[in-house]
Write a protein that holds these residues in place. Structure first.
Motif, mmCIF file in Angstrom:
data_model
loop_
_atom_site.group_PDB
_atom_site.id
_atom_site.type_symbol
_atom_site.label_atom_id
_atom_site.label_comp_id
_atom_site.label_asym_id
_atom_site.label_seq_id
_atom_site.Cartn_x
_atom_site.Cartn_y
_atom_site.Cartn_z
ATOM 1 N N VAL A 75 54.436 16.119 0.311
ATOM 2 C CA VAL A 75 55.439 14.932 0.453
ATOM 3 C C VAL A 75 56.203 14.772 1.677
ATOM 4 O O VAL A 75 56.917 15.666 2.237
ATOM 5 C CB VAL A 75 56.327 15.087 -0.915
ATOM 6 N N ARG A 76 56.227 13.447 2.266
ATOM 7 C CA ARG A 76 56.867 13.071 3.551
ATOM 8 C C ARG A 76 58.160 12.372 2.958
ATOM 9 O O ARG A 76 58.060 11.756 2.058
ATOM 10 C CB ARG A 76 55.951 12.636 4.366
ATOM 11 N N GLY A 77 59.240 12.340 3.782
ATOM 12 C CA GLY A 77 60.432 11.587 3.727
ATOM 13 C C GLY A 77 61.528 12.171 2.764
ATOM 14 O O GLY A 77 62.337 11.302 2.466
ATOM 15 N N GLY A 78 61.491 13.565 2.543
ATOM 16 C CA GLY A 78 62.406 14.056 1.745
ATOM 17 C C GLY A 78 63.877 13.987 2.509
ATOM 18 O O GLY A 78 64.919 13.987 1.858
ATOM 19 N N GLY A 79 63.835 13.737 3.875
ATOM 20 C CA GLY A 79 65.067 13.373 4.486
ATOM 21 C C GLY A 79 65.852 12.228 4.090
ATOM 22 O O GLY A 79 66.825 11.832 4.702
ATOM 23 N N ILE A 80 65.285 11.247 3.140
ATOM 24 C CA ILE A 80 65.944 10.342 2.748
ATOM 25 C C ILE A 80 67.274 10.611 1.976
ATOM 26 O O ILE A 80 68.237 9.875 2.075
ATOM 27 C CB ILE A 80 65.174 9.603 1.660
ATOM 28 N N LEU A 81 67.650 11.804 1.755
ATOM 29 C CA LEU A 81 68.735 12.438 1.136
ATOM 30 C C LEU A 81 69.928 12.103 2.296
ATOM 31 O O LEU A 81 71.186 11.926 1.821
ATOM 32 C CB LEU A 81 68.540 13.871 0.736
ATOM 33 N N PHE A 82 69.656 12.194 3.591
ATOM 34 C CA PHE A 82 70.581 12.345 4.609
ATOM 35 C C PHE A 82 71.271 10.654 4.682
ATOM 36 O O PHE A 82 72.556 10.895 4.639
ATOM 37 C CB PHE A 82 69.905 12.933 5.982
ATOM 38 N N PRO A 83 70.431 9.628 4.918
ATOM 39 C CA PRO A 83 71.323 8.514 4.609
ATOM 40 C C PRO A 83 71.939 8.148 3.558
ATOM 41 O O PRO A 83 72.827 7.534 3.347
ATOM 42 C CB PRO A 83 70.094 7.538 5.104
ATOM 43 N N PHE A 84 71.320 8.578 2.152
ATOM 44 C CA PHE A 84 71.887 8.675 0.902
ATOM 45 C C PHE A 84 73.282 9.026 0.888
ATOM 46 O O PHE A 84 74.118 8.596 0.171
ATOM 47 C CB PHE A 84 71.164 9.012 -0.227
ATOM 48 N N ALA A 85 73.188 10.248 1.462
ATOM 49 C CA ALA A 85 74.692 11.189 1.451
ATOM 50 C C ALA A 85 75.649 10.444 2.077
ATOM 51 O O ALA A 85 76.969 10.366 1.831
ATOM 52 C CB ALA A 85 74.434 12.412 2.154
ATOM 53 N N LEU A 86 75.353 9.772 3.419
ATOM 54 C CA LEU A 86 76.202 9.092 4.171
ATOM 55 C C LEU A 86 76.758 7.793 3.460
ATOM 56 O O LEU A 86 77.985 7.496 3.591
ATOM 57 C CB LEU A 86 75.671 8.654 5.495
ATOM 58 N N ILE A 87 75.881 7.081 2.739
ATOM 59 C CA ILE A 87 76.193 5.796 1.819
ATOM 60 C C ILE A 87 77.153 6.093 0.746
ATOM 61 O O ILE A 87 78.192 5.590 0.607
ATOM 62 C CB ILE A 87 74.980 5.103 1.395
ATOM 63 N N PHE A 88 76.943 7.355 0.287
ATOM 64 C CA PHE A 88 77.766 7.940 -0.831
ATOM 65 C C PHE A 88 79.183 8.265 -0.332
ATOM 66 O O PHE A 88 80.065 7.886 -0.929
ATOM 67 C CB PHE A 88 77.296 9.246 -1.587
ATOM 68 N N TRP A 89 79.272 8.767 0.860
ATOM 69 C CA TRP A 89 80.575 9.008 1.554
ATOM 70 C C TRP A 89 81.079 7.773 1.896
ATOM 71 O O TRP A 89 82.393 7.511 1.627
ATOM 72 C CB TRP A 89 80.225 9.908 2.799
ATOM 73 N N GLY A 129 73.946 1.088 11.200
ATOM 74 C CA GLY A 129 73.288 1.806 12.259
ATOM 75 C C GLY A 129 72.144 2.769 11.662
ATOM 76 O O GLY A 129 70.977 2.753 11.666
ATOM 77 N N MET A 130 72.843 3.627 10.638
ATOM 78 C CA MET A 130 72.021 4.605 9.825
ATOM 79 C C MET A 130 71.032 3.907 8.807
ATOM 80 O O MET A 130 69.900 4.307 8.638
ATOM 81 C CB MET A 130 73.110 5.429 9.073
ATOM 82 N N LEU A 131 71.398 2.626 8.356
ATOM 83 C CA LEU A 131 70.475 2.142 7.430
ATOM 84 C C LEU A 131 69.324 1.558 8.415
ATOM 85 O O LEU A 131 68.299 1.707 7.884
ATOM 86 C CB LEU A 131 71.351 0.714 6.701
ATOM 87 N N TRP A 132 69.526 0.766 9.409
ATOM 88 C CA TRP A 132 68.565 0.436 10.640
ATOM 89 C C TRP A 132 67.344 1.669 10.691
ATOM 90 O O TRP A 132 66.353 1.337 10.631
ATOM 91 C CB TRP A 132 69.238 -0.278 11.601
ATOM 92 N N ILE A 133 68.208 2.431 11.300
ATOM 93 C CA ILE A 133 67.410 3.508 11.751
ATOM 94 C C ILE A 133 66.358 4.261 10.647
ATOM 95 O O ILE A 133 65.216 4.724 10.850
ATOM 96 C CB ILE A 133 67.900 4.687 12.746
ATOM 97 N N SER A 134 67.239 4.401 9.531
ATOM 98 C CA SER A 134 66.349 5.130 8.299
ATOM 99 C C SER A 134 65.280 4.343 7.574
ATOM 100 O O SER A 134 64.362 4.874 7.444
ATOM 101 C CB SER A 134 67.638 5.612 7.317
ATOM 102 N N VAL A 135 65.705 3.078 7.750
ATOM 103 C CA VAL A 135 64.625 2.176 7.067
ATOM 104 C C VAL A 135 63.271 1.990 7.686
ATOM 105 O O VAL A 135 62.349 2.276 7.370
ATOM 106 C CB VAL A 135 65.240 0.649 6.688
ATOM 107 N N ILE A 136 63.682 1.846 9.180
ATOM 108 C CA ILE A 136 62.417 1.821 9.944
ATOM 109 C C ILE A 136 61.813 3.151 10.032
ATOM 110 O O ILE A 136 60.531 3.183 10.155
ATOM 111 C CB ILE A 136 62.769 1.339 11.565
ATOM 112 N N SER A 137 62.369 4.040 10.128
ATOM 113 C CA SER A 137 61.685 5.444 10.007
ATOM 114 C C SER A 137 60.983 5.864 8.716
ATOM 115 O O SER A 137 59.889 6.276 8.793
ATOM 116 C CB SER A 137 62.732 6.532 10.339
ATOM 117 N N LEU A 138 61.507 5.369 7.507
ATOM 118 C CA LEU A 138 60.643 5.537 6.323
ATOM 119 C C LEU A 138 59.576 4.737 6.223
ATOM 120 O O LEU A 138 58.512 5.003 5.879
ATOM 121 C CB LEU A 138 61.620 5.060 5.186
#
Length: 321
Positions: free
Chosen positions: A43-57, A71-80
């Protein structure tokens, strides 16, 4: 505080389990090829946890640093999306440039540095993002290296309190949850572009914040082990006439895992432990920053050591590039 962190940890763990099922269902997987350092579909994309952790914070801390979050949302969405569809390089670089600009604005970079320094800063930031993006092929290396980096930042914040300590804890919690699925002989998931790029984005943010407070470039030693590997490998590939944008297996950590036959987690532990030792010796124990001369000497010695080790393996092992 411990209770709140435990709650966040278990929420992230639940999110990881849900994503694992969804990724399998929708085929968001990494299929190995002759350039890969793994042999099973993962499975690819398990690092989705990192932007979610920042959003929770962000939600739990009165919506501070909103430009960083954007900025984190933009770079995470395009990367996903790139994990799923493989987008054009120009589009990815454009979004990365915009996301970095948002992080700079959040830190007040445009008002604190001369305009002539900005192109250099952008070049270094984009280089770090795309260099760390190559790291995900070895089980555990992205998570452990990230854990060493943010663990060191947490320790440094005790004698140089310039960082948002609560944010660091949330990032570390996300890395720990990710390692449950990745730090094993057969990984259940890789960080993917969304993981490695978002983690690199956060590293850049903290390094720039540190640079603005300290006004010294010697903090780059925090990424020296992997940085030396990337720089020398890029030079070797350029000298050989290879296209630098194409995937390859010429990094030292790839050689150790592939040609050397060392298990992935062993390679990951070695790289992370070496970087942890450097961080402790130069930053944590002395509770100060190394001078430019000491940093230069350390980087040169690290480069020589790297070349010697890689030369040994290149001679003693059959290459599979």
């Amino acid at each position: 505080m411990l209770l709140s962190h435990l709650i966040v940890f278990f929420i992230l763990l639940l999110l990881a389990l849900v994503y694992l099922r969804l990724a399998i269902h929708f085929g968001i997987v990494d299929k190995p090829n002759h350039r890969s350092s793994h042999t099973r579909i993962t499975v690819r994309g398990g690092g989705i946890l990192f932007p979610f952790a920042l959003i929770f914070w962000w939600f739990s801390h009165d919506f501070h640093h909103t430009w960083l979050i954007l900025g984190m949302l933009w770079i995470s969405v395009i990367s996903l999306l790139d994990d799923i569809y493989s987008l054009s390089r120009k589009l990815r670089f454009g979004i990365q440039f915009m996301a970095i600009s948002m992080a700079y604005y959040d830190l007040g970079v445009f008002g604190k540095l001369d305009w002539i320094a900005l192109p250099i800063l952008y070049f270094i930031s984009l280089g770090i993002i795309n260099a760390i993006n190559f790291m995900d092929g070895i089980n555990g290396i992205t998570g452990l290296y990230g854990l060493v980096f943010f663990g060191t930042i947490l320790a440094i914040n005790k004698y140089m309190p310039i960082f948002e300590e609560s944010m660091i804890y949330y990032i570390i919690l996300a890395i720990l949850v990710f390692l449950i699925f990745n730090f094993r002989k057969r990984a259940l998931m890789f960080a993917g572009d969304i993981g490695s790029i978002s983690l690199a984005f956060l590293m850049i943010y903290f390094l720039i914040e540190w640079y603005l407070a300290s006004q010294t470039w010697t903090i780059i030693l925090m990424l020296s082990v992997y940085g030396v590997d990337v720089c020398i490998t890029m030079f070797e590939r350029w000298r050989s006439g290879e296209k630098l944008s194409e995937p390859h297996r010429r990094h030292l950590y790839q050689m150790l895992a592939n040609q050397g036959g060392i298990i992935h987690v062993g390679v990951a532990i070695s790289f992370a432990a070496f970087q942890a030792g450097i961080n402790l010796y130069f930053f944590v124990i002395p509770q100060s920053l190394p001078s430019p001369l000491i940093t230069s000497v350390a980087l040169i010695l690290l480069g020589f050591l790297y070349v010697l080790i890689k030369h040994y393996f290149a001679k003693s092992l059959k290459p599979h590039f």
